[in-house]
Design a protein around this motif. Structure first.
Motif, short mmCIF file in Angstrom:
data_model
loop_
_atom_site.label_atom_id
_atom_site.label_comp_id
_atom_site.label_asym_id
_atom_site.label_seq_id
_atom_site.Cartn_x
_atom_site.Cartn_y
_atom_site.Cartn_z
N ALA A 253 36.70 55.38 14.97
CA ALA A 253 36.18 55.19 16.32
C ALA A 253 37.07 55.86 17.37
CB ALA A 253 36.06 53.70 16.63
N LYS A 254 36.44 56.52 18.33
CA LYS A 254 37.17 57.20 19.41
C LYS A 254 36.49 57.02 20.76
CE LYS A 254 39.08 60.79 16.38
NZ LYS A 254 39.11 62.25 16.08
N THR A 255 35.17 57.03 20.79
CA THR A 255 34.43 56.97 22.05
C THR A 255 34.09 55.53 22.41
OG1 THR A 255 32.26 57.15 21.01
CG2 THR A 255 33.43 59.21 21.51
N LYS A 256 33.73 55.32 23.68
CA LYS A 256 33.35 53.98 24.16
C LYS A 256 32.10 53.49 23.43
CE LYS A 256 32.58 51.25 28.31
NZ LYS A 256 31.53 50.42 27.68
N PHE A 257 31.17 54.40 23.16
CA PHE A 257 29.96 54.02 22.44
C PHE A 257 30.31 53.46 21.06
CE2 PHE A 257 26.82 55.20 19.21
CZ PHE A 257 25.71 54.50 19.67
N GLU A 258 31.25 54.12 20.38
CA GLU A 258 31.66 53.66 19.05
C GLU A 258 32.35 52.31 19.12
OE1 GLU A 258 32.41 57.78 16.57
OE2 GLU A 258 33.89 57.20 18.09
N TRP A 259 33.20 52.11 20.18
CA TRP A 259 33.87 50.83 20.32
C TRP A 259 32.87 49.71 20.62
CZ3 TRP A 259 38.12 50.53 18.03
CH2 TRP A 259 39.09 51.53 18.09
N ASP A 260 31.86 50.02 21.46
CA ASP A 260 30.84 49.02 21.78
C ASP A 260 30.06 48.64 20.52
OD1 ASP A 260 31.59 49.05 24.40
OD2 ASP A 260 30.00 50.41 25.07
N HIS A 261 29.74 49.64 19.70
CA HIS A 261 29.04 49.37 18.45
C HIS A 261 29.91 48.52 17.52
CE1 HIS A 261 26.36 49.94 15.06
NE2 HIS A 261 27.39 50.33 14.32
#
Length: 411
Positions: A253-261
């Motif tokens: 994970a690197k992006t905010k979208f990935e962290w939210d998921h």
């Protein structure tokens, strides 16, 4: 030390001393509060904090707990061994006999018995048991003692109870003294009721080894190509697979979208964990509650059973005593620089467990931090105190320094 440091205004000196004492009080109170909870039913532990760690040191902090995903709660052998250790500590702590605890854990070693006052003329209860097709030795009748006994391990299934009662009632219909069978029927119902309550270890086995939805099913089925395995994945295996998938995605994970998921996935993972572990924890709590009922007032006053040595126990102890000792030393100004550095090191561990860094999973909180949070500010303040002789301005260090100076001063 540059000479201009001696020109620090008294107000600045006073404020630095107040800052040191305030941080010391904060650490001391935190340590004392945590120590005080150890004698309550809900002792403080750093386990939850460590298990929810984030950042580059997440794995190291989580592994400190010894069981970051609570998988030991889902293993029968681990839980059984844990209860054995608790039993030994319970007996040693309260000075009680182990018999009552053994009965809770493993059931009655002598089985469950009731006395049948008198059998109707011509009726053989042992033959009735045999006619009911009940498992051998599950239930016995001793004509000499007039006791009807159910084995403490085998118990009596509801279907077996129904079959035995059916045989007895058939004999009752054919007999002239029908009322004479009523005590026999009552005795069967009474002993079956006693036997229906499983021991805690049996209930644990039923939960962790016998529940097909939880542990899954593996069956052999014959097909055209020979034997094949028919597998139903249980909830425990599904939970382990969830953990594996989460850890793989977390590492990438690197992006905010990935962290939210990942946050949603973590929420689902914790829900699965609670559904699996919660019933086992509730069963253990019931065991502890039932065990406390055998204690008197003086024994209850001794407090809870000491926990078993574990990685988490050592971490909890080090954290509580570290906070207490460093806080006290800072307040009284003894070994001020060393205690300030020690307190800063402790706070650094707290900070690194959940660092508010860019690109790191954000922890839900009422605060919003980026790189700097309250823990980091307090840590920097302690390092500043360590760089200054505040203990010699006000504290026991000042008294020690004055005594040493007096001894060394030439007469």
């Amino acid at each position: 030390m540059p000479s201009d440091l001696r020109k620090i205004p008294w107000l600045a000196v006073a404020l630095l001393v107040v800052l040191r004492v305030s941080i010391g009080w904060h650490l001391l109170y935190e340590g004392l509060w945590k120590l005080n909870t150890q004698s309550t039913a809900a002792p403080w532990t750093a386990e939850g904090y460590l298990k929810n760690s984030t950042g580059p040191m997440r794995t190291a902090f989580r592994n400190m707990t010894g069981d970051p995903n609570d998988l030991s709660w889902l293993d029968y052998e681990s839980m059984s061994a844990k209860w054995d250790g608790w039993r030994d500590r319970f007996v040693a702590h309260y000075g009680v006999e182990a018999t009552a605890l053994d009965r809770l854990l493993d059931g009655s070693p002598n089985g469950f018995s009731v006395v049948v006052p008198e059998l109707p003329a011509g009726f053989d209860l042992s033959e009735a048991i045999k006619s009911a097709g009940i498992a051998k030795d599950a239930i016995k009748y001793d004509a000499a003692t007039k006791k009807l006994t159910i084995d403490g391990k085998l118990h009596l299934l509801p279907t077996e109870q129904a079959k035995l009662l059916e045989v007895i009632k058939d004999a009752q219909k054919a007999a002239t003294d029908k009322a004479g069978f009523d005590p026999v029927i009552k005795a069967v119902n009474d002993v079956a009721r006693q036997s229906s309550k499983l021991s805690y270890r049996e209930r644990l086995a039923a939960m962790l080894k016998g529940d097909p939805e939880r542990v899954g099913i593996v069956q052999k089925a014959k097909g055209d190509d020979g034997q094949e395995l028919v597998v139903m994945v249980g909830e425990v295996e599904y939970y382990k697979e969830q953990i594996k998938q989460y850890e793989e995605k977390y590492a990438e994970a690197k992006t905010k979208f990935e962290w939210d998921h990942l946050e949603r996935q973590w929420s689902d993972l914790q829900k699965t964990r609670r559904n699996l572990v919660g019933p086992v924890q509730a069963l253990e709590k019931d065991l502890f509650d039932d065990a406390s009922k055998i204690l008197g007032e003086q024994q209850l006053a001794l407090g809870p059973v000491p926990p078993a040595p574990s990685p988490m126990q050592r971490i909890n102890s080090q954290t509580m005593w570290g906070l207490t000792i460093f806080g006290l030393l800072l307040m009284v100004g003894l070994f001020t620089r060393l205690s300030a550095i020690g307190g800063a090191g402790l706070l650094m561990m707290f900070y690194m467990a959940m660092p508010p860094w860019p690109g790191v999973q954000e922890i839900p909180s009422i605060e919003h931090n980026l790189i700097v949070n309250k823990v980091l500010v307090e840590m920097i303040a302690l390092l500043a105190i360590a760089a200054l002789p505040s203990g010699k301005w006000f504290g026991i260090d000042a008294i020690i320094s004055a005594l040493i100076h007096r001894v060394r001063r030439p007469k």
